[in-house]
Design a protein around this motif. Structure first.
Motif, PDB file in Angstrom:
ATOM      1  N   PHE A 401       0.849  -1.185   0.000  1.00 57.12           N
ATOM      2  CA  PHE A 401       0.000   0.000   0.000  1.00 57.12           C
ATOM      3  C   PHE A 401       0.888   1.240   0.000  1.00 57.12           C
ATOM      4  CE2 PHE A 401      -2.108   3.163   2.904  1.00 57.12           C
ATOM      5  CZ  PHE A 401      -2.969   3.667   1.950  1.00 57.12           C
ATOM      6  N   VAL A 402       0.703   2.110  -1.006  1.00 59.69           N
ATOM      7  CA  VAL A 402       1.557   3.295  -1.162  1.00 59.69           C
ATOM      8  C   VAL A 402       0.674   4.521  -1.360  1.00 59.69           C
ATOM      9  CG1 VAL A 402       3.399   1.904  -2.184  1.00 59.69           C
ATOM     10  CG2 VAL A 402       1.811   3.140  -3.684  1.00 59.69           C
ATOM     11  N   PHE A 403       1.306   5.680  -1.251  1.00 57.85           N
ATOM     12  CA  PHE A 403       0.612   6.950  -1.490  1.00 57.85           C
ATOM     13  C   PHE A 403       1.342   7.714  -2.583  1.00 57.85           C
ATOM     14  CE2 PHE A 403      -0.379  11.410  -0.891  1.00 57.85           C
ATOM     15  CZ  PHE A 403      -1.756  11.374  -0.718  1.00 57.85           C
ATOM     16  N   MET A 404       0.558   8.279  -3.534  1.00 58.15           N
ATOM     17  CA  MET A 404       1.117   9.137  -4.572  1.00 58.15           C
ATOM     18  C   MET A 404       0.477  10.512  -4.467  1.00 58.15           C
ATOM     19  SD  MET A 404       0.694   9.208  -8.692  1.00 58.15           S
ATOM     20  CE  MET A 404      -0.742  10.262  -8.410  1.00 58.15           C
ATOM     21  N   ASP A 405       1.278  11.547  -4.340  1.00 54.85           N
ATOM     22  CA  ASP A 405       0.803  12.921  -4.236  1.00 54.85           C
ATOM     23  C   ASP A 405       0.060  13.327  -5.503  1.00 54.85           C
ATOM     24  OD1 ASP A 405       0.597  15.586  -3.296  1.00 54.85           O
ATOM     25  OD2 ASP A 405       2.416  16.139  -4.383  1.00 54.85           O
ATOM     26  N   SER A 406      -1.105  13.961  -5.336  1.00 59.66           N
ATOM     27  CA  SER A 406      -1.845  14.453  -6.497  1.00 59.66           C
ATOM     28  C   SER A 406      -2.917  15.426  -6.042  1.00 59.66           C
ATOM     29  CB  SER A 406      -2.518  13.298  -7.261  1.00 59.66           C
ATOM     30  OG  SER A 406      -3.751  12.941  -6.670  1.00 59.66           O
ATOM     31  N   PRO A 407      -3.458  16.226  -6.980  1.00 53.67           N
ATOM     32  CA  PRO A 407      -4.669  16.979  -6.670  1.00 53.67           C
ATOM     33  C   PRO A 407      -5.850  16.039  -6.434  1.00 53.67           C
ATOM     34  CG  PRO A 407      -3.594  17.817  -8.666  1.00 53.67           C
ATOM     35  CD  PRO A 407      -2.954  16.505  -8.329  1.00 53.67           C
ATOM     36  N   GLY A 408      -6.936  16.607  -5.894  1.00 48.83           N
ATOM     37  CA  GLY A 408      -8.146  15.826  -5.714  1.00 48.83           C
ATOM     38  C   GLY A 408      -8.997  15.740  -6.969  1.00 48.83           C
ATOM     39  N   TYR A 409      -8.629  16.482  -8.016  1.00 51.04           N
ATOM     40  CA  TYR A 409      -9.367  16.454  -9.283  1.00 51.04           C
ATOM     41  C   TYR A 409      -9.153  15.090  -9.925  1.00 51.04           C
ATOM     42  CZ  TYR A 409     -10.799  17.918 -14.000  1.00 51.04           C
ATOM     43  OH  TYR A 409     -11.412  18.010 -15.227  1.00 51.04           O
ATOM     44  N   ASP A 410     -10.232  14.310 -10.046  1.00 52.50           N
ATOM     45  CA  ASP A 410     -10.102  12.892 -10.354  1.00 52.50           C
ATOM     46  C   ASP A 410      -9.332  12.578 -11.641  1.00 52.50           C
ATOM     47  OD1 ASP A 410     -11.738  12.417  -8.087  1.00 52.50           O
ATOM     48  OD2 ASP A 410     -13.498  12.799  -9.306  1.00 52.50           O
ATOM     49  N   PRO A 411      -9.671  13.203 -12.803  1.00 59.38           N
ATOM     50  CA  PRO A 411      -8.924  12.844 -14.016  1.00 59.38           C
ATOM     51  C   PRO A 411      -7.426  13.108 -13.885  1.00 59.38           C
ATOM     52  CG  PRO A 411     -10.906  14.051 -14.584  1.00 59.38           C
ATOM     53  CD  PRO A 411     -10.758  14.160 -13.097  1.00 59.38           C
ATOM     54  N   CYS A 412      -7.083  14.193 -13.207  1.00 62.68           N
ATOM     55  CA  CYS A 412      -5.672  14.511 -13.016  1.00 62.68           C
ATOM     56  C   CYS A 412      -5.006  13.488 -12.096  1.00 62.68           C
ATOM     57  CB  CYS A 412      -5.545  15.926 -12.449  1.00 62.68           C
ATOM     58  SG  CYS A 412      -3.844  16.457 -12.187  1.00 62.68           S
ATOM     59  N   SER A 413      -5.683  13.150 -10.997  1.00 60.58           N
ATOM     60  CA  SER A 413      -5.108  12.193 -10.054  1.00 60.58           C
ATOM     61  C   SER A 413      -4.919  10.822 -10.694  1.00 60.58           C
ATOM     62  CB  SER A 413      -6.009  12.089  -8.818  1.00 60.58           C
ATOM     63  OG  SER A 413      -5.438  11.252  -7.844  1.00 60.58           O
ATOM     64  N   VAL A 414      -5.926  10.360 -11.449  1.00 64.63           N
ATOM     65  CA  VAL A 414      -5.794   9.068 -12.126  1.00 64.63           C
ATOM     66  C   VAL A 414      -4.675   9.111 -13.163  1.00 64.63           C
ATOM     67  CG1 VAL A 414      -6.952   7.376 -13.600  1.00 64.63           C
ATOM     68  CG2 VAL A 414      -8.201   8.441 -11.732  1.00 64.63           C
ATOM     69  N   THR A 415      -4.540  10.239 -13.867  1.00 60.95           N
ATOM     70  CA  THR A 415      -3.442  10.379 -14.833  1.00 60.95           C
ATOM     71  C   THR A 415      -2.102  10.131 -14.156  1.00 60.95           C
ATOM     72  OG1 THR A 415      -4.662  11.906 -16.261  1.00 60.95           O
ATOM     73  CG2 THR A 415      -2.264  12.025 -16.360  1.00 60.95           C
ATOM     74  N   GLY A 416      -1.908  10.689 -12.971  1.00 68.75           N
ATOM     75  CA  GLY A 416      -0.667  10.458 -12.235  1.00 68.75           C
ATOM     76  C   GLY A 416      -0.493   9.009 -11.839  1.00 68.75           C
ATOM     77  N   GLN A 417      -1.566   8.369 -11.404  1.00 67.12           N
ATOM     78  CA  GLN A 417      -1.468   6.966 -10.995  1.00 67.12           C
ATOM     79  C   GLN A 417      -1.104   6.058 -12.174  1.00 67.12           C
ATOM     80  OE1 GLN A 417      -5.385   6.492  -9.212  1.00 67.12           O
ATOM     81  NE2 GLN A 417      -4.547   6.720  -7.150  1.00 67.12           N
ATOM     82  N   ILE A 418      -1.697   6.317 -13.331  1.00 65.47           N
ATOM     83  CA  ILE A 418      -1.369   5.507 -14.506  1.00 65.47           C
ATOM     84  C   ILE A 418       0.077   5.755 -14.926  1.00 65.47           C
ATOM     85  CG2 ILE A 418      -1.901   5.125 -16.948  1.00 65.47           C
ATOM     86  CD1 ILE A 418      -4.839   5.714 -16.241  1.00 65.47           C
ATOM     87  N   ALA A 419       0.515   7.016 -14.869  1.00 65.64           N
ATOM     88  CA  ALA A 419       1.914   7.318 -15.186  1.00 65.64           C
ATOM     89  C   ALA A 419       2.857   6.638 -14.201  1.00 65.64           C
ATOM     90  CB  ALA A 419       2.144   8.828 -15.179  1.00 65.64           C
ATOM     91  N   ALA A 502     -10.860  11.365 -23.276  1.00 67.21           N
ATOM     92  CA  ALA A 502     -10.744  12.769 -22.871  1.00 67.21           C
ATOM     93  C   ALA A 502     -10.232  12.941 -21.453  1.00 67.21           C
ATOM     94  CB  ALA A 502     -12.108  13.456 -22.995  1.00 67.21           C
ATOM     95  N   GLU A 503      -9.802  11.850 -20.808  1.00 66.24           N
ATOM     96  CA  GLU A 503      -9.490  11.923 -19.381  1.00 66.24           C
ATOM     97  C   GLU A 503      -7.997  11.936 -19.063  1.00 66.24           C
ATOM     98  OE1 GLU A 503     -13.692  10.212 -19.587  1.00 66.24           O
ATOM     99  OE2 GLU A 503     -11.831   9.946 -20.708  1.00 66.24           O
ATOM    100  N   PHE A 504      -7.137  12.119 -20.072  1.00 67.18           N
ATOM    101  CA  PHE A 504      -5.714  12.312 -19.802  1.00 67.18           C
ATOM    102  C   PHE A 504      -5.521  13.778 -19.432  1.00 67.18           C
ATOM    103  CE2 PHE A 504      -1.395  13.420 -21.380  1.00 67.18           C
ATOM    104  CZ  PHE A 504      -0.659  12.597 -20.537  1.00 67.18           C
ATOM    105  N   VAL A 505      -5.248  14.036 -18.137  1.00 61.25           N
ATOM    106  CA  VAL A 505      -5.173  15.411 -17.630  1.00 61.25           C
ATOM    107  C   VAL A 505      -3.909  15.559 -16.787  1.00 61.25           C
ATOM    108  CG1 VAL A 505      -6.348  17.232 -16.335  1.00 61.25           C
ATOM    109  CG2 VAL A 505      -7.693  15.545 -17.598  1.00 61.25           C
ATOM    110  N   PRO A 506      -2.757  15.869 -17.408  1.00 61.55           N
ATOM    111  CA  PRO A 506      -1.546  16.106 -16.621  1.00 61.55           C
ATOM    112  C   PRO A 506      -1.731  17.286 -15.670  1.00 61.55           C
ATOM    113  CG  PRO A 506      -1.026  15.844 -18.952  1.00 61.55           C
ATOM    114  CD  PRO A 506      -2.518  15.973 -18.854  1.00 61.55           C
ATOM    115  N   TRP A 507      -1.043  17.218 -14.551  1.00 65.02           N
ATOM    116  CA  TRP A 507      -1.090  18.288 -13.543  1.00 65.02           C
ATOM    117  C   TRP A 507      -0.258  19.463 -14.060  1.00 65.02           C
ATOM    118  CZ3 TRP A 507       0.810  17.399  -7.809  1.00 65.02           C
ATOM    119  CH2 TRP A 507       0.493  18.520  -7.035  1.00 65.02           C
TER     120      TRP A 507
END
Length: 513
Positions: A401-419, A502-507
């Protein structure tokens, strides 16, 4: 005198989540005057389901407690039976005892290994899908990337490659008009490289314009961008313009499809599953049903050697102490605190504040303060030890179980997780979020049965039946088994609907110049 309003006796009316709580949660729409045994007094106002009711008097300035934790302070005197929400509850002091690594608990032993059918990659990762990606370095090449994908679809030759799931153009709104050396540039750089290396891609074509800040040679670097070598790149300016780039791109993708199609699903241990966990359109049920159930499913996967990623730093604010106590070392816990302090500075210098959350939809669903929302959101992380903390889109190298820093804006956060490497997404929603995240399948978990019934074509699992007596453990097992089936090829509702374009949203950070 009018009789007291009646309740639906087939369903529980309210729930108290912790013995120390001074609020209870409505599980039905309750009329003014409804008598509740938990209060011993009639409701003073109508209370919608998912909202809070004071179960004892709360003086002005006193702490309001839910989950046994502080969710804010009373801004007015509150009587027993009062509706507790934005009109009488606000943020207050919430200093936390981080107690680093003080609550580490080993997970229970499991009964033997489990497997899914995935696509093995040369770098040791395993994909749950096998897409070809058209990755763009800059917004200026986004339309051409889409034109290439549309041309492939029109020509129809993908039907010759049954083990290739499709072609995904990954387009965005950045890559130029930015500094070439600040935090924003580094974040976008990591994101693009991370997508190129995600195991759900069987090959990547990188398309740039040619004159942008995010230069193709810099992205490629001195090493190979993908371990399997199924990678090509071009710029529109060097190739000779739009038409020639489309023609060349289609030809290159056909060559890459030949390679990608040779990879077929094989049994893989669950240590190769990496699941990004999200919540969006949260409501008062989120921290009662879907989030705890996903947390228990997360524990099951981690116990089998897999990895789960909790993110959305702005939505763990006020609940971060529950994670620092589970950190495997004080140093790992301190990384969470450092990110929280960074966010306090980030929001302040941009004229925002951490209590900008919850959204209007969250509030309509019963959530009042960011503290309350965060305590429910953290439940997605289960009870497993926190093994590491990562920046946005940073490659995840530690299992568990890990944590990845991201905004709470879902498409942006998921983009980071996939990256960062996620090959599956699990997404809880109370209001009814609709989205998908190619190349990574997204499982939608509904927090309440009413929304699930209304939007069942978008939802994969109903967690609302936990209110009716289904146990968290049984629901977690249902979710865990769905993880394995989707990882092995079963389509999610968002995949069936065609989401993900349409959900690839880099921070995007820093000045746009």
């Amino acid at each position: 005198m009018a009789p007291a309003p009646t309740l639906d006796s087939a369903k529980p009316a309210v729930i108290r989540l912790h013995p120390h709580d001074n609020v209870i949660i409505a599980l039905q729409d309750l009329s003014a005057g409804t008598l509740l045994p938990q209060i011993g007094a009639p409701l003073l106002q109508a209370v919608p389901r998912g909202h809070k009711i004071a179960c004892a008097p709360i003086v002005q300035g006193a702490q309001v407690i839910r989950y046994g934790q502080i969710i804010g302070v009373a801004t007015l005197p509150v009587a027993a039976g009062d509706h507790v929400h934005v009109h009488n509850l606000g943020m207050g002091a919430h200093d936390q005892d981080y107690a680093f690594s003080s609550d580490l608990r080993p997970l229970p032993a499991i009964d033997g290994p489990r497997y899914f059918m995935g696509y093995p990659r040369d770098d040791g990762q395993v994909g749950t899908r096998n897409y070809l990606g058209i990755l763009t370095s800059v917004n200026c090449s986004g339309s051409v990337a889409r034109f290439i994908a549309e041309a492939v679809e029109r020509q129809g030759w993908l039907a010759d490659f049954p083990h290739v799931d499709g072609v995904v153009p990954i387009v965005h709104g950045s890559g130029c008009g930015m500094s070439g050396k600040d935090e924003g540039y580094a974040t976008l750089f990591r994101t693009l490289q991370g997508y190129a290396r995600n195991p759900n891609f069987g090959g990547i074509l990188l398309v740039g314009l040619g004159c942008e800040v995010m230069q193709i040679p810099d992205l490629i670097g001195t090493g190979r961008m993908r371990g399997d070598g199924n990678f090509r790149y071009m710029t529109i300016q060097q190739t000779g313009g739009t038409r020639k780039t489309i023609e060349r791109g289609v030809a290159v993708l056909r060559e890459m499809a030949e390679v990608a199609n040779r990879v077929q699903r094989q049994p893989a241990g669950l240590q190769h599953l990496m699941i990004g966990m999200q919540c969006g359109g949260s409501d008062g049920y989120s921290g009662i049903t879907a989030n705890p159930a996903l947390g228990a499913a997360s524990d099951l996967l981690v116990a089998h050697g897999g990895t789960t990623i909790l993110s959305e730093t702005s939505e763990i604010y006020g609940a971060e102490h529950l994670l620092t106590r589970r950190a495997v070392t004080p140093e790992v816990g301190a990384k969470i605190v450092e990110r929280i302090r960074w966010w306090e500075d980030y929001t302040a210098r941009n004229g925002g504040e951490m209590d900008n959350n919850p959204s209007p939809g969250n509030k309509k669903g019963g959530l009042t303060t960011i503290l309350e929302k965060s305590l429910g959101a953290v439940a997605k992380g289960g009870t497993a030890p926190l093994t590491q903390v990562y920046k946005f889109a940073e490659p995840i190298t530690e299992r568990g179980f890990v944590f990845m820093d991201s905004p709470g804006y879902d498409p942006c956060s998921v983009t980071g997780q996939i990256a960062s490497g996620a090959n599956l997404i699990a997404f809880t929603t109370g209001r009814g979020s609709v989205s998908g995240y190619k190349p990574t399948p997204c499982i939608k978990l509904a927090t309440n049965s009413e929304m699930y019934g209304r939007m069942s074509e978008d939802m994969d699992v109903n967690c609302g039946d936990i209110i009716d007596g289904v146990t968290i453990e049984a629901k977690a097992r249902e979710i865990f088994e769905l993880f394995i089936r989707v990882a092995s090829g079963e389509q999610t509702k968002s995949e069936e609907l065609g989401f993900g374009g349409a959900e690839f949203v880099p921070w995007q950070m820093g000045a746009v110049m």
